[in-house]
Design an enzyme around this catalytic site. Structure first.
Site, PDB file in Angstrom:
ATOM      1  N   SER A 132       0.820  -1.221   0.000  1.00 24.34           N
ATOM      2  CA  SER A 132       0.000   0.000   0.000  1.00 24.34           C
ATOM      3  C   SER A 132       0.850   1.266   0.000  1.00 24.34           C
ATOM      4  O   SER A 132       0.410   2.310   0.469  1.00 24.34           O
ATOM      5  CB  SER A 132      -0.943   0.036   1.208  1.00 24.34           C
ATOM      6  N   ARG A 133       2.050   1.157  -0.487  1.00 25.65           N
ATOM      7  CA  ARG A 133       2.950   2.312  -0.564  1.00 25.65           C
ATOM      8  C   ARG A 133       3.309   2.874   0.818  1.00 25.65           C
ATOM      9  O   ARG A 133       3.797   3.997   0.909  1.00 25.65           O
ATOM     10  CB  ARG A 133       2.358   3.433  -1.445  1.00 25.65           C
TER      11      ARG A 133
END
Ligand SMILES: Cc1cc2nc3c(=O)[nH]c(=O)nc-3n(C[C@H](O)[C@H](O)[C@H](O)COP(=O)(O)O)c2cc1C
Length: 257
Positions: free
Chosen positions: A230-231
């Site tokens: 999810s970065r």
């Protein structure tokens, strides 16, 4: 079949480097075919490793950097010691960044070492502003390391020891090339190589060119980056107010991705 596909160096293979795809090869007039590639859609998902934490560089940044270079090597990355070196060029319009890839040829508690032509563009820039930033990027293993700090030339002894370890062809190439200067044609370069090859014929130990040698970047700050889901990546920044080897007084912080 195009000539270029059979010419040494263009199709790769033996070198271990990827083989050029025929759709990306220039035609005989040098025009590169336009290919449709959806750059905006390109993305990799990272994750799976244990999370990088503030404790990983507890013994210093050097063992961790070595560990990550080894990880990149084991992952089969070509030139796992390649780093993008950014310097500052002082132009009439003001300071401007400049960057290029070099190979790291030494990691010690004092810094990272690379070798180049002292009269190159980067050599001129480091003479004017002796500071640099170097980034190792290994997307294949979801990692990156950036070091920044002052840069010094290494001693003649260190340069000579590394020079002697280089293949003869690389030594001849260093003599033949006035790095970063324009040259009229490929043929001129080949002629320069033939000239130095003839000049050093029979010379067992080719001397180090006066304008060639090593630099050491002594990091004041290092950031280890690990890609996560999810970065929400892990970023650990180490600031070394008392020099690269003084890990005892280092400030270790986590940064937001
Ligand atoms: C993978 C890779 C490794 C490189 N390693 C070096 C190196 O160790 N030393 C060097 O002078 N140039 C190296 N180069 C070439 C540099 O990127 C650059 O073209 C050259 O040093 C001239 O840079 P300058 O004109 O900014 O001084 C490498 C290039 C690549 C792609």
């Amino acid at each position: 079949m195009r000539e270029e596909q059979n010419s040494p160096g263009s199709a790769g293979g033996e070198s271990g480097l990827p083989t050029a795809n025929s759709s990306t090869l220039p035609d005989r007039f040098g025009a590169v075919p336009r290919v449709d590639v959806d750059i905006a859609a390109m993305r990799a998902e990272y994750g799976g490793d244990p999370d990088l934490t503030e404790s990983w560089p507890a013994d210093g940044w050097e063992p961790l950097l070595r560990n990550w270079i080894e990880l990149a090597t084991n992952a089969g990355i070509t030139e796992p010691n390649a780093m993008v070196l950014a310097t500052v060029e002082l132009t009439d319009a003001g300071p401007r960044p400049a960057s290029r890839t070099v190979l790291c040829k030494g990691v010690s508690a004092d810094g990272v070492t690379f070798y180049t032509n002292y009269d190159s563009a980067k050599g001129d820039q480091l003479h004017a502003v002796p500071y640099a930033s170097a980034t190792f990027a290994w997307p294949k293993v979801g990692r990156q390391v950036t070091l920044r700090g002052p840069v010094d030339q290494v001693s003649t002894e260190v340069t000579t020891a590394y020079w002697r370890s280089r293949p003869r062809n690389s030594q001849l190439g260093a003599w033949a090339s006035h790095q970063s200067r324009p040259v009229a044609s490929r043929e001129d370069l080949d002629r320069a190589l033939a000239d130095v090859t003839a000049r050093f014929d029979g010379v067992e130990q080719i001397p180090v060119p006066a304008n060639w040698g090593g630099y050491i970047l002594r990091p004041e700050q290092i950031e280890f980056w690990q890609g996560r889901r999810s970065r929400l990546h892990n970023r650990i920044r180490i600031t070394l107010p008392d020099g690269p080897a003084a890990i005892g007084s280092a400030r270790i912080e986590r940064l937001q991705p």
